[in-house]
Structure formats: C-alpha cells, structure tokens
Design a protein around this motif. Structure first.
Motif, PDB file in Angstrom:
ATOM      1  N   ALA A   1       0.857  -1.186   0.000  1.00 20.59           N
ATOM      2  CA  ALA A   1       0.000   0.000   0.000  1.00 20.59           C
ATOM      3  C   ALA A   1       0.890   1.232   0.000  1.00 20.59           C
ATOM      4  CB  ALA A   1      -0.904   0.002   1.226  1.00 20.59           C
ATOM      5  N   VAL A   2       0.462   2.221  -0.752  1.00 15.70           N
ATOM      6  CA  VAL A   2       1.212   3.464  -0.866  1.00 15.70           C
ATOM      7  C   VAL A   2       0.374   4.589  -0.265  1.00 15.70           C
ATOM      8  CG1 VAL A   2       2.362   5.058  -2.447  1.00 15.70           C
ATOM      9  CG2 VAL A   2       2.305   2.601  -2.969  1.00 15.70           C
ATOM     10  N   GLU A   3       0.970   5.273   0.683  1.00 13.87           N
ATOM     11  CA  GLU A   3       0.340   6.431   1.319  1.00 13.87           C
ATOM     12  C   GLU A   3       0.912   7.669   0.631  1.00 13.87           C
ATOM     13  OE1 GLU A   3       0.929   8.696   5.572  1.00 13.87           O
ATOM     14  OE2 GLU A   3       1.480   6.595   5.419  1.00 13.87           O
ATOM     15  N   VAL A   4       0.036   8.467   0.038  1.00 13.46           N
ATOM     16  CA  VAL A   4       0.463   9.668  -0.676  1.00 13.46           C
ATOM     17  C   VAL A   4      -0.135  10.876   0.038  1.00 13.46           C
ATOM     18  CG1 VAL A   4       0.518  10.879  -2.883  1.00 13.46           C
ATOM     19  CG2 VAL A   4       0.476   8.362  -2.833  1.00 13.46           C
ATOM     20  N   VAL A   5       0.733  11.682   0.609  1.00 10.04           N
ATOM     21  CA  VAL A   5       0.289  12.848   1.376  1.00 10.04           C
ATOM     22  C   VAL A   5       0.900  14.102   0.759  1.00 10.04           C
ATOM     23  CG1 VAL A   5       0.175  13.906   3.662  1.00 10.04           C
ATOM     24  CG2 VAL A   5       0.334  11.413   3.450  1.00 10.04           C
ATOM     25  N   THR A   6       0.072  15.093   0.525  1.00 11.78           N
ATOM     26  CA  THR A   6       0.569  16.386   0.062  1.00 11.78           C
ATOM     27  C   THR A   6       0.366  17.378   1.199  1.00 11.78           C
ATOM     28  OG1 THR A   6      -0.031  15.853  -2.214  1.00 11.78           O
ATOM     29  CG2 THR A   6       0.427  18.164  -1.713  1.00 11.78           C
ATOM     30  N   ILE A   7       1.449  18.050   1.570  1.00 10.85           N
ATOM     31  CA  ILE A   7       1.398  19.015   2.665  1.00 10.85           C
ATOM     32  C   ILE A   7       1.939  20.364   2.209  1.00 10.85           C
ATOM     33  CG2 ILE A   7       1.619  17.279   4.493  1.00 10.85           C
ATOM     34  CD1 ILE A   7       4.591  18.063   4.716  1.00 10.85           C
TER      35      ILE A   7
ATOM     36  N   ASP B   1       5.367  24.782  -6.236  1.00  7.67           N
ATOM     37  CA  ASP B   1       4.478  25.698  -5.512  1.00  7.67           C
ATOM     38  C   ASP B   1       4.755  25.741  -4.009  1.00  7.67           C
ATOM     39  OD1 ASP B   1       3.449  23.287  -4.588  1.00  7.67           O
ATOM     40  OD2 ASP B   1       1.399  23.674  -5.277  1.00  7.67           O
ATOM     41  N   GLY B   2       5.802  25.044  -3.572  1.00  5.26           N
ATOM     42  CA  GLY B   2       6.159  25.035  -2.160  1.00  5.26           C
ATOM     43  C   GLY B   2       5.537  23.909  -1.363  1.00  5.26           C
ATOM     44  N   SER B   3       4.612  23.175  -1.968  1.00  7.64           N
ATOM     45  CA  SER B   3       4.032  22.031  -1.264  1.00  7.64           C
ATOM     46  C   SER B   3       4.988  20.841  -1.368  1.00  7.64           C
ATOM     47  CB  SER B   3       2.657  21.679  -1.833  1.00  7.64           C
ATOM     48  OG  SER B   3       2.760  21.267  -3.175  1.00  7.64           O
ATOM     49  N   ILE B   4       4.725  19.847  -0.555  1.00  5.69           N
ATOM     50  CA  ILE B   4       5.573  18.652  -0.507  1.00  5.69           C
ATOM     51  C   ILE B   4       4.698  17.426  -0.692  1.00  5.69           C
ATOM     52  CG2 ILE B   4       7.044  17.232   1.000  1.00  5.69           C
ATOM     53  CD1 ILE B   4       7.854  19.931   2.343  1.00  5.69           C
ATOM     54  N   VAL B   5       5.137  16.517  -1.550  1.00  2.90           N
ATOM     55  CA  VAL B   5       4.484  15.220  -1.698  1.00  2.90           C
ATOM     56  C   VAL B   5       5.334  14.225  -0.914  1.00  2.90           C
ATOM     57  CG1 VAL B   5       3.751  13.401  -3.269  1.00  2.90           C
ATOM     58  CG2 VAL B   5       3.523  15.796  -3.948  1.00  2.90           C
TER      59      VAL B   5
ATOM     60  N   VAL C   1       2.451  21.920   9.600  1.00  4.08           N
ATOM     61  CA  VAL C   1       2.017  21.693   8.217  1.00  4.08           C
ATOM     62  C   VAL C   1       0.504  21.803   8.081  1.00  4.08           C
ATOM     63  CG1 VAL C   1       3.968  20.164   7.741  1.00  4.08           C
ATOM     64  CG2 VAL C   1       1.779  19.183   8.411  1.00  4.08           C
ATOM     65  N   GLU C   2       0.098  22.080   6.851  1.00  6.18           N
ATOM     66  CA  GLU C   2      -1.310  21.981   6.453  1.00  6.18           C
ATOM     67  C   GLU C   2      -1.383  20.772   5.531  1.00  6.18           C
ATOM     68  OE1 GLU C   2      -4.297  24.115   3.283  1.00  6.18           O
ATOM     69  OE2 GLU C   2      -2.455  25.137   3.850  1.00  6.18           O
ATOM     70  N   VAL C   3      -2.262  19.832   5.817  1.00  5.15           N
ATOM     71  CA  VAL C   3      -2.435  18.676   4.950  1.00  5.15           C
ATOM     72  C   VAL C   3      -3.375  19.084   3.819  1.00  5.15           C
ATOM     73  CG1 VAL C   3      -3.254  16.296   4.754  1.00  5.15           C
ATOM     74  CG2 VAL C   3      -2.036  17.037   6.818  1.00  5.15           C
ATOM     75  N   ILE C   4      -2.865  18.993   2.600  1.00  4.01           N
ATOM     76  CA  ILE C   4      -3.651  19.345   1.423  1.00  4.01           C
ATOM     77  C   ILE C   4      -4.450  18.134   0.951  1.00  4.01           C
ATOM     78  CG2 ILE C   4      -3.534  20.104  -0.979  1.00  4.01           C
ATOM     79  CD1 ILE C   4      -0.949  21.627  -0.169  1.00  4.01           C
ATOM     80  N   SER C   5      -3.795  16.967   0.937  1.00  6.38           N
ATOM     81  CA  SER C   5      -4.492  15.741   0.532  1.00  6.38           C
ATOM     82  C   SER C   5      -3.819  14.530   1.151  1.00  6.38           C
ATOM     83  CB  SER C   5      -4.537  15.608  -0.990  1.00  6.38           C
ATOM     84  OG  SER C   5      -3.235  15.436  -1.513  1.00  6.38           O
ATOM     85  N   PHE C   6      -4.590  13.475   1.292  1.00  5.85           N
ATOM     86  CA  PHE C   6      -4.115  12.201   1.827  1.00  5.85           C
ATOM     87  C   PHE C   6      -4.852  11.114   1.075  1.00  5.85           C
ATOM     88  CE2 PHE C   6      -4.471   8.472   4.382  1.00  5.85           C
ATOM     89  CZ  PHE C   6      -3.274   8.384   5.084  1.00  5.85           C
ATOM     90  N   HIS C   7      -4.084  10.183   0.464  1.00  5.58           N
ATOM     91  CA  HIS C   7      -4.701   9.112  -0.319  1.00  5.58           C
ATOM     92  C   HIS C   7      -3.912   7.821  -0.123  1.00  5.58           C
ATOM     93  CE1 HIS C   7      -6.941  12.134  -2.578  1.00  5.58           C
ATOM     94  NE2 HIS C   7      -5.803  12.785  -2.711  1.00  5.58           N
ATOM     95  N   TRP C   8      -4.629   6.704  -0.247  1.00  5.04           N
ATOM     96  CA  TRP C   8      -3.981   5.399  -0.318  1.00  5.04           C
ATOM     97  C   TRP C   8      -4.024   4.948  -1.763  1.00  5.04           C
ATOM     98  CZ3 TRP C   8      -1.254   3.302   3.420  1.00  5.04           C
ATOM     99  CH2 TRP C   8      -1.491   3.706   4.749  1.00  5.04           C
ATOM    100  N   ALA C   9      -2.963   4.276  -2.188  1.00  5.06           N
ATOM    101  CA  ALA C   9      -2.905   3.745  -3.558  1.00  5.06           C
ATOM    102  C   ALA C   9      -2.323   2.341  -3.506  1.00  5.06           C
ATOM    103  CB  ALA C   9      -2.033   4.643  -4.429  1.00  5.06           C
ATOM    104  N   THR C  10      -2.584   1.569  -4.537  1.00  3.86           N
ATOM    105  CA  THR C  10      -1.976   0.251  -4.678  1.00  3.86           C
ATOM    106  C   THR C  10      -1.248   0.212  -6.013  1.00  3.86           C
ATOM    107  OG1 THR C  10      -4.035  -0.631  -5.597  1.00  3.86           O
ATOM    108  CG2 THR C  10      -3.656  -0.981  -3.263  1.00  3.86           C
ATOM    109  N   PRO C  11      -0.155  -0.534  -6.075  1.00  2.00           N
ATOM    110  CA  PRO C  11       0.574  -0.631  -7.342  1.00  2.00           C
ATOM    111  C   PRO C  11      -0.307  -1.226  -8.442  1.00  2.00           C
ATOM    112  CG  PRO C  11       1.867  -1.518  -5.532  1.00  2.00           C
ATOM    113  CD  PRO C  11       0.482  -1.286  -5.003  1.00  2.00           C
ATOM    114  N   VAL C  12      -0.185  -0.687  -9.622  1.00  2.00           N
ATOM    115  CA  VAL C  12      -0.932  -1.208 -10.763  1.00  2.00           C
ATOM    116  C   VAL C  12      -0.465  -2.622 -11.028  1.00  2.00           C
ATOM    117  CG1 VAL C  12      -1.392  -0.922 -13.232  1.00  2.00           C
ATOM    118  CG2 VAL C  12      -1.229   1.090 -11.740  1.00  2.00           C
ATOM    119  N   GLY C  13      -1.425  -3.511 -11.224  1.00  2.00           N
ATOM    120  CA  GLY C  13      -1.103  -4.903 -11.487  1.00  2.00           C
ATOM    121  C   GLY C  13      -0.910  -5.714 -10.225  1.00  2.00           C
ATOM    122  N   ALA C  14      -1.095  -5.095  -9.064  1.00  2.00           N
ATOM    123  CA  ALA C  14      -0.913  -5.820  -7.794  1.00  2.00           C
ATOM    124  C   ALA C  14      -2.127  -6.670  -7.495  1.00  2.00           C
ATOM    125  CB  ALA C  14      -0.690  -4.828  -6.661  1.00  2.00           C
TER     126      ALA C  14
END
Length: 95
Positions: A3-9, A46-50, A82-95
C-alpha cells in the motif's frame, strides 16, 4: 498487498527548515517500529511537498498512523507545522 500512502502538505510560513530537521528523527521513530516502510519526499514548485510512504500493506500503515506513540515527533512537533492538502492510499498497478 503493498500500500502506498500519498500525502501532500504545505509547510506553514518559515517551517520548512525545521521540518527537514524533524524528518530525520521522525523517520527513525517510524523505522524503529516499522523497518519495512520506505519513503520519498518531493518538494514541488508551488512550495508544497508530496510525501510518499510505501507500506507492506494498508493495515500496517493505518495502525502506525493511528498510534500516536509510533512517532512522538510526528504527533507533537511535525503536525502543527504543516497543512495537509491531501491524503490518499494507492496500490501498485497490477498488484
């Protein structure tokens, strides 16, 4: 399944240097309890961080995030900077 946690702050004004210092400690705390997790940090134009965290499975990631003792640095020092802009879970394609 991986599982991949993708957070933009967005760092609060003037907080980026302190966040960079705290990140080393924060990662050490996470790795002490979850040595299998890997991370990548990307500063955007834009100064945000992934912030990408790769966990062996979503349950492991959710358990770590749900336990404030996993990383006291994250809970007590990082989050207020920090300000959390987005938070998502992802799975590898083909997993």
């Amino acid at each position: 399944m991986t599982a991949v946690e993708v957070v933009t702050i967005r760092p609060k004004q003037g907080a980026l240097p302190r966040l960079k210092e705290l990140r080393r400690t924060m990662l050490a705390e996470y790795h002490a309890r979850h040595p299998e997790v890997t991370t990548q940090w990307y500063e955007q134009e834009d100064g945000s961080i992934v912030d990408i965290w790769i966990w062996p499975d979503r349950a492991s990631g959710e358990a770590a995030l749900g336990d404030p003792t996993t990383s006291p640095t994250f809970t007590n020092e990082w989050q207020p900077l920090v300000e959390v802009i987005s938070f998502h879970w992802a799975t590898p394609v083909g997993a």
